[in-house]
Scaffold this active site. Structure first.
Site, PDB file in Angstrom:
ATOM      1  CD1 TRP A 170      41.034 -76.763 -45.241  1.00 17.46           C
ATOM      2  CD2 TRP A 170      41.263 -78.865 -44.522  1.00 17.46           C
ATOM      3  NE1 TRP A 170      41.458 -77.527 -46.300  1.00 17.46           N
ATOM      4  CE2 TRP A 170      41.604 -78.817 -45.892  1.00 17.46           C
ATOM      5  CE3 TRP A 170      41.324 -80.096 -43.861  1.00 17.46           C
ATOM      6  CZ2 TRP A 170      42.013 -79.945 -46.602  1.00 17.46           C
ATOM      7  CZ3 TRP A 170      41.731 -81.223 -44.566  1.00 17.46           C
ATOM      8  CH2 TRP A 170      42.064 -81.132 -45.920  1.00 17.46           C
ATOM      9  CG  ASP A 194      49.737 -71.635 -49.471  1.00 17.86           C
ATOM     10  OD1 ASP A 194      49.059 -72.401 -48.744  1.00 17.86           O
ATOM     11  OD2 ASP A 194      50.857 -71.944 -49.890  1.00 17.86           O
ATOM     12  CD  GLU A 198      43.356 -76.805 -48.860  1.00 18.87           C
ATOM     13  OE1 GLU A 198      43.660 -78.010 -48.835  1.00 18.87           O
ATOM     14  OE2 GLU A 198      42.180 -76.401 -48.890  1.00 18.87           O
ATOM     15  CD  GLU A 199      51.676 -77.523 -47.855  1.00 19.37           C
ATOM     16  OE1 GLU A 199      51.639 -78.750 -48.071  1.00 19.37           O
ATOM     17  OE2 GLU A 199      52.573 -76.769 -48.314  1.00 19.37           O
ATOM     18  CD  GLU A 225      47.285 -83.847 -55.064  1.00 17.59           C
ATOM     19  OE1 GLU A 225      46.470 -83.037 -54.597  1.00 17.59           O
ATOM     20  OE2 GLU A 225      47.924 -84.674 -54.363  1.00 17.59           O
TER      21      GLU A 225
END
Length: 618
Positions: A155, A211, A214-215, A437
């Protein structure tokens, strides 16, 4: 600062003070027709649906959160493409900040959920995970399984916004407890958890991390902004309960220094210290401003307050970047709301608009309107001129008093602009009210994860700001001054497992008094190998100034420039004494710190524990 509008009336009208007993059934959202009607009627009908949508995702009894532990908030019930059936520290903290504010406004049914959340987070802090343990980086682990066990798969970690956001959510509830006479619950239950998170922030704020999307592994505007806020209000909270957070005080200004580097003269660059090939235009920056919004603040550019010229200029540049890339935005002129995604280069799930970010574009403008009305004027600068010209082409730079027609015209135009974003959410929300989302860039159909907790929370915070309902001040006015010298410093602090796992029972907010208190003394002092720190003082438990009977301390991060030495002694409540630290060298010589003797009085309360944080006096 208390809640400032007739919030109770607002929340009753929109159903947010319902007891939220029954869960709404899951529905096939993607195929349902869209909502129709006026924005006001949509808000009135959607508000209770959004609150219930959050509670449906909350353990242990949420209808869409099977197996979730008490207080654990599931990001989404979606388990495939994408699988969001986890609990994220960030999403949970942002949502519980909303729930705490709603509770303070009068929805007392939420208190058990809030307390369950706090206790669950105390447990999660102790769970060893791929990011580390309690004192070795584990607080930045982004997500866990809903049964409170570690997710060990690959992750984007660490994510350093989580501890700051969690501290902010808990501080909001702690303030309410203090105001209602339950300081003991803050001392015993909340402060140990909050203190751990503050320590993590002060130690790691100048380290890169992933960030909020999550990238990107770099330095994120959103992360740095919420870290600054957490340390400012953390220092104030420590003082309020008789604790100390010297690292909060020393590091908050340095974080503010770093925050300035995200401004490139035209807009806020979302991520620095990384070469990601992107423009830097990112919803990260709007979210950073709205989650550090302070209703008592001026239009301070240094903290990117929503009414500041930087925040407004950034709003324009960022939102305009989506006008030509989504089919559903075709032909919509500047100064009129458009569907908003994460960043224009996004390809995740097809790169679509998000409900979270469309709501954020509205919320920032509602925040600005509140600040202008409270201040009594509105300033147009060369930096914000283009934003205002989209709404009033003839406007020129200057300051316009609230009594002027220009002020009225501009604020009305900004309100209309903000309402446009909420109307887009209405247009692209199914008639059942479920918020996913994303929604399609081509036709607006809901996409990706269903019943996204953060989408519901974002809708609720945006409509609260629209109604003029704002949270308490976090003390921005006392934390917006840049230091004379900026440095990439750090400060160490103590970590301690939160050992109290229940809240005081009963309806009374009074607290029993402990007869004795275990006080942990923490002192920051860089030491060399062979040196040991001691505590000496005017009472027999500290050796009565006899160095041979001083209390030996233990090191944490031994040998570093900010080594923390600590030791715990048990003393009767209300005992007053003087003390100082001394160290012994490998040669056996004794060296006392400089300065006057320190003074301390053992606090009273129900917890039986206290912390004193010091730095060696040179």
């Amino acid at each position: 600062m208390p809640f400032n509008s007739p919030l109770m009336k607002f929340l009753w009208a929109f159903g947010l003070i319902a007891t939220a007993c029954s869960a709404l059934p899951a529905e096939p959202h993607r195929l349902r027709p869209r909502a129709t009607g006026s924005l006001s009627s949509f808000i009135a009908s959607e508000s209770p649906i959004a609150l219930q949508g959050i509670l449906n995702n909350l353990g242990p009894s949420g209808s869409l959160a099977p197996g979730a532990a008490p207080g654990i908030l599931v990001a989404s019930p979606s388990t495939t493409n994408p699988n969001y059936f986890y609990t994220w520290t960030r999403d949970s903290a942002l949502t519980f900040k909303l729930l705490v504010d709603t509770f303070i406004a009068g929805n007392t049914a939420l208190q058990t959920d809030i307390q369950n959340y706090i206790l669950a987070q105390g447990k999660l802090q102790t769970i060893s995970n791929p990011s580390g343990g309690l004192s070795t980086g584990g607080l930045a682990e982004p997500k866990f399984y809903v049964n409170e066990t570690a997710f060990t798969g690959a992750w984007g970690r660490p994510q350093r916004d989580g501890p700051a956001l969690r501290a902010t959510a808990m501080i909001a509830y702690a303030r309410w407890l203090i105001a209602n006479g339950a300081t003991c619950a803050v001392d015993e239950v909340l402060w140990p958890i909050i203190s751990n998170d503050l320590t993590y922030v002060m130690e790691n704020w100048n380290q890169t991390g992933f960030d909020l999307w999550e990238e990107i592994d770099g330095s994120s505007f959103f992360t740095i902004a919420v870290q600054h806020r957490a340390l400012v209000e953390g220092a104030a909270m420590a003082t309020q309960i008789g604790q100390a957070c010297p690292g909060c005080v020393s590091q908050a200004p340095q974080i503010l220094c770093l925050l300035q580097t995200f401004w490139n003269g035209q807009y806020v660059t979302a991520n620095i210290n990384v070469n990601d090939g992107r423009s830097g235009k990112d919803a990260n920056t709007l979210l950073g401003s709205i989650h550090t919004f302070d209703p008592a603040a001026a239009c301070d550019a240094s903290t990117f307050q929503p009414c500041s010229d930087r925040a407004l200029a950034n709003h324009k540049v960022f939102t305009d970047s989506f006008r030509s890339i989504y089919t559903i935005n075709t032909g919509i002129r500047e100064g009129t709301a458009v569907a908003i995604g994460r960043y224009p280069e996004d390809t995740y799930q097809g790169g679509n608009p998000w409900y979270i970010n469309t709501a954020a574009a509205a919320e920032l403008l509602y925040d600005a309107i509140y600040q202008w009305n409270r201040i009594g004027s509105l300033s147009v600068t060369t930096t914000s001129l283009a934003f205002f010209q989209d709404l009033m082409p003839s406007i020129t730079t200057g300051t316009y008093a609230s009594t002027s027609s220009t002020f009225s015209t501009l604020t009305a135009a900004v309100k209309t602009y903000a309402d446009g974003y909420m109307s887009l959410i209405e247009e692209y929300t199914p008639s059942g009210g479920a918020l996913a989302e994303q929604y399609s860039r081509s036709n607006g159909a809901p996409l990706s994860a269903i019943d996204l907790t953060w989408s519901y929370a974002s809708f609720l915070t945006a409509i609260a700001r629209r109604a003029g309902t704002v949270p308490a001040s976090w003390g921005e006015s006392g934390g917006n001054t840049l230091p004379s010298t900026c440095s990439a410093s750090v400060a160490n602090g103590p970590y301690a497992t939160a050992t109290v796992t229940t809240f005081p029972t009963g309806t009374s907010t009074s607290c029993p008094v402990a007869s004795s208190v275990a006080i942990t003394f923490n002192v920051i002092e860089p030491t060399n190998v062979g040196e040991t720190l001691y505590l000496s003082g005017s009472i027999s438990q500290l050796g009565s100034w006899n160095t041979a009977q001083g209390v030996v301390l233990s090191p944490q991060h031994y040998g570093g420039s900010n080594t923390v030495w600590f030791g715990t002694i048990v003393l009767p409540a209300k005992t007053s004494f003087q003390y100082k630290y001394f160290k012994t060298e490998s040669s056996g010589s004794v060296i006392f710190e400089n300065g006057s003797n320190r003074a301390y009085t053992v606090p009273t309360g129900s917890t039986g524990v206290a912390n004193e944080n010091d730095s060696w006096q040179n």
